[in-house]
Write a protein that holds these residues in place. Structure first.
Motif, PDB file in Angstrom:
ATOM      1  N   HIS A  35       0.805  -1.224   0.000  1.00 38.66           N
ATOM      2  CA  HIS A  35       0.000   0.000   0.000  1.00 38.66           C
ATOM      3  C   HIS A  35       0.836   1.271   0.000  1.00 38.66           C
ATOM      4  N   LEU A  36       2.064   1.191   0.521  1.00 44.33           N
ATOM      5  CA  LEU A  36       2.967   2.334   0.558  1.00 44.33           C
ATOM      6  C   LEU A  36       4.283   1.950  -0.122  1.00 44.33           C
ATOM      7  N   ALA A  37       4.889   2.897  -0.826  1.00 46.62           N
ATOM      8  CA  ALA A  37       6.223   2.673  -1.389  1.00 46.62           C
ATOM      9  C   ALA A  37       7.227   2.794  -0.254  1.00 46.62           C
ATOM     10  N   MET A  38       7.860   1.672   0.103  1.00 46.99           N
ATOM     11  CA  MET A  38       8.669   1.608   1.322  1.00 46.99           C
ATOM     12  C   MET A  38      10.093   1.158   1.028  1.00 46.99           C
ATOM     13  N   ALA A  39      10.980   1.409   1.992  1.00 45.25           N
ATOM     14  CA  ALA A  39      12.340   0.875   2.006  1.00 45.25           C
ATOM     15  C   ALA A  39      12.784   0.824   3.458  1.00 45.25           C
ATOM     16  N   VAL A  40      13.900   0.120   3.699  1.00 45.51           N
ATOM     17  CA  VAL A  40      14.382  -0.085   5.069  1.00 45.51           C
ATOM     18  C   VAL A  40      15.889   0.118   5.111  1.00 45.51           C
ATOM     19  N   VAL A  41      16.359   0.781   6.173  1.00 45.81           N
ATOM     20  CA  VAL A  41      17.784   0.878   6.479  1.00 45.81           C
ATOM     21  C   VAL A  41      17.996   0.247   7.848  1.00 45.81           C
ATOM     22  N   THR A  42      18.892  -0.750   7.910  1.00 46.11           N
ATOM     23  CA  THR A  42      19.211  -1.364   9.197  1.00 46.11           C
ATOM     24  C   THR A  42      20.585  -0.905   9.661  1.00 46.11           C
ATOM     25  N   ASN A  43      20.801  -0.960  10.975  1.00 44.91           N
ATOM     26  CA  ASN A  43      22.091  -0.613  11.569  1.00 44.91           C
ATOM     27  C   ASN A  43      22.580  -1.773  12.436  1.00 44.91           C
ATOM     28  N   VAL A  66      18.743  -1.807   2.878  1.00 47.71           N
ATOM     29  CA  VAL A  66      20.157  -1.430   2.879  1.00 47.71           C
ATOM     30  C   VAL A  66      20.685  -1.542   4.304  1.00 47.71           C
ATOM     31  N   ALA A  67      21.884  -2.127   4.444  1.00 47.78           N
ATOM     32  CA  ALA A  67      22.507  -2.279   5.760  1.00 47.78           C
ATOM     33  C   ALA A  67      23.594  -1.243   5.956  1.00 47.78           C
ATOM     34  N   VAL A  68      23.583  -0.594   7.119  1.00 45.38           N
ATOM     35  CA  VAL A  68      24.662   0.301   7.540  1.00 45.38           C
ATOM     36  C   VAL A  68      25.425  -0.397   8.654  1.00 45.38           C
ATOM     37  N   GLN A  69      26.732  -0.508   8.505  1.00 40.87           N
ATOM     38  CA  GLN A  69      27.581  -1.068   9.555  1.00 40.87           C
ATOM     39  C   GLN A  69      28.263   0.088  10.267  1.00 40.87           C
ATOM     40  N   THR A  83      25.502  10.744   9.166  1.00 37.68           N
ATOM     41  CA  THR A  83      25.859  10.801   7.749  1.00 37.68           C
ATOM     42  C   THR A  83      25.621   9.482   7.028  1.00 37.68           C
ATOM     43  N   ALA A  84      26.116   8.375   7.586  1.00 40.58           N
ATOM     44  CA  ALA A  84      25.993   7.082   6.904  1.00 40.58           C
ATOM     45  C   ALA A  84      24.532   6.719   6.674  1.00 40.58           C
ATOM     46  N   ASN A  85      23.690   6.984   7.671  1.00 43.33           N
ATOM     47  CA  ASN A  85      22.271   6.675   7.521  1.00 43.33           C
ATOM     48  C   ASN A  85      21.584   7.617   6.541  1.00 43.33           C
ATOM     49  N   LEU A  86      21.925   8.890   6.593  1.00 38.26           N
ATOM     50  CA  LEU A  86      21.326   9.833   5.643  1.00 38.26           C
ATOM     51  C   LEU A  86      21.684   9.461   4.212  1.00 38.26           C
ATOM     52  N   LEU A  87      22.931   9.088   3.980  1.00 40.80           N
ATOM     53  CA  LEU A  87      23.348   8.693   2.635  1.00 40.80           C
ATOM     54  C   LEU A  87      22.572   7.459   2.176  1.00 40.80           C
ATOM     55  N   ALA A  88      22.382   6.492   3.090  1.00 40.19           N
ATOM     56  CA  ALA A  88      21.634   5.283   2.738  1.00 40.19           C
ATOM     57  C   ALA A  88      20.187   5.612   2.400  1.00 40.19           C
ATOM     58  N   VAL A  89      19.555   6.474   3.212  1.00 42.42           N
ATOM     59  CA  VAL A  89      18.168   6.866   2.957  1.00 42.42           C
ATOM     60  C   VAL A  89      18.060   7.599   1.625  1.00 42.42           C
ATOM     61  N   GLU A 100       7.517   6.620  -0.140  1.00 44.02           N
ATOM     62  CA  GLU A 100       6.632   7.260   0.840  1.00 44.02           C
ATOM     63  C   GLU A 100       7.112   7.074   2.272  1.00 44.02           C
ATOM     64  N   LEU A 101       7.769   5.943   2.548  1.00 46.89           N
ATOM     65  CA  LEU A 101       8.167   5.644   3.923  1.00 46.89           C
ATOM     66  C   LEU A 101       9.480   4.871   3.925  1.00 46.89           C
ATOM     67  N   VAL A 102      10.442   5.352   4.723  1.00 44.90           N
ATOM     68  CA  VAL A 102      11.686   4.613   4.974  1.00 44.90           C
ATOM     69  C   VAL A 102      11.768   4.324   6.471  1.00 44.90           C
ATOM     70  N   LEU A 103      11.878   3.055   6.805  1.00 44.31           N
ATOM     71  CA  LEU A 103      12.058   2.639   8.193  1.00 44.31           C
ATOM     72  C   LEU A 103      13.549   2.522   8.471  1.00 44.31           C
ATOM     73  N   VAL A 104      14.022   3.179   9.525  1.00 44.00           N
ATOM     74  CA  VAL A 104      15.436   3.140   9.892  1.00 44.00           C
ATOM     75  C   VAL A 104      15.545   2.447  11.241  1.00 44.00           C
ATOM     76  N   GLU A 105      16.171   1.272  11.251  1.00 43.10           N
ATOM     77  CA  GLU A 105      16.298   0.499  12.487  1.00 43.10           C
ATOM     78  C   GLU A 105      17.643   0.760  13.140  1.00 43.10           C
ATOM     79  N   SER A 106      17.617   1.180  14.388  1.00 45.53           N
ATOM     80  CA  SER A 106      18.851   1.312  15.156  1.00 45.53           C
ATOM     81  C   SER A 106      19.382  -0.064  15.506  1.00 45.53           C
ATOM     82  N   GLY A 107      20.695  -0.173  15.649  1.00 44.29           N
ATOM     83  CA  GLY A 107      21.243  -1.365  16.272  1.00 44.29           C
ATOM     84  C   GLY A 107      20.788  -1.412  17.723  1.00 44.29           C
TER      85      GLY A 107
END
Length: 231
Positions: A35-43, A66-69, A83-89, A100-107
């Motif tokens: 229903h929404l155009a989504m993506a995910v960034v994990t840490n 996308v994974a951020v280490q 910075t690393a998360n902003l670049l990934a988003v 429409e929505l990007v979920l960013v998961e903290s480690g």
């Protein structure tokens, strides 16, 4: 001049290790990705395990994760230097425009972990019922000032001797009335309520009705002269 699509709503998901952040994100992807155009960034500090888990679950297209280490304490990449998360988003926004929505998961972090408003428009803080019924009343910036506090895995309460109603009441008191949500992925009603909260948030951010608020750390403290304040 071509139209520039509005940037995606960025929703941070934080909480201690093992509280179910990745499972919560998988649930939201399963319920909303059609229903929404989504993506995910994990840490993660040194791995991409959370990203691999989401891809394997098949709840969202694998290339939208996308994974951020971070290489350091997880809160540094969601608050101190984003910075690393902003670049990934922003990379995801360019590749899959319009998102429409990007979920960013903290480690996994501690009770003080919060997202910088430069990264997240809003944030969910996740606690685990099995972590103990007293956790919610211990407070901290994440518990007290996230946009939504989720008390996860409520179905485990009978097995770990936790009174869910009391834990939710403690959480509500710590948050001075800000929203608290008890969640079990096996409870359709609680899942539906969480999904509706996210839908409403996306609509509010996109309409300009929601403004990001920096949740901390701004813990009140006292000085020897008796004054009490927060930074």
């Amino acid at each position: 001049m071509p139209d520039i699509p509005p940037r995606a709503v960025r929703l941070g998901v934080a909480g201690p290790v093992g509280t179910g952040k990745t499972s919560l994100i998988a649930l939201l992807c399963r319920e909303l990705a059609a229903h929404l155009a989504m993506a995910v960034v994990t840490n993660d500090i040194y791995t991409d395990e959370d990203a691999r888990m989401l891809r394997a679950a098949g709840v969202i297209a694998a290339d939208r994760v996308v994974a951020v280490q971070t290489g350091a304490c997880p809160h540094t990449a969601i608050r101190d230097d984003v910075t690393a998360n902003l670049l990934a988003v922003e990379e995801l926004e360019q590749r899959f425009a319009p998102l429409e929505l990007v979920l960013v998961e903290s480690g996994g972090d501690n009770l003080t972990a919060t997202f910088s408003p430069a990264l997240a428009d809003a944030q969910i803080f996740v606690l685990d019922t099995a972590g103990g019924g007293d956790v919610a009343r211990k407070g901290g910036p994440g518990i007290e000032r996230a946009d939504l506090l989720v008390v996860n895995k409520t179905d485990l309460a009978p097995h770990v001797g936790v009174d869910v109603a009391a834990m939710l009441a403690d959480a509500a008191a710590a948050r001075a009335g800000a929203p608290v949500h008890g969640l079990s992925r096996d409870d359709t009603e609680s899942v539906t309520a969480l999904v509706e909260w996210v839908r409403t948030l996306v609509a509010r951010v996109r309409s300009g009705a929601h403004e990001p608020v920096d949740p901390g750390p701004m813990a009140p403290h006292a000085h020897v002269d008796g004054t009490v304040h927060a930074h």
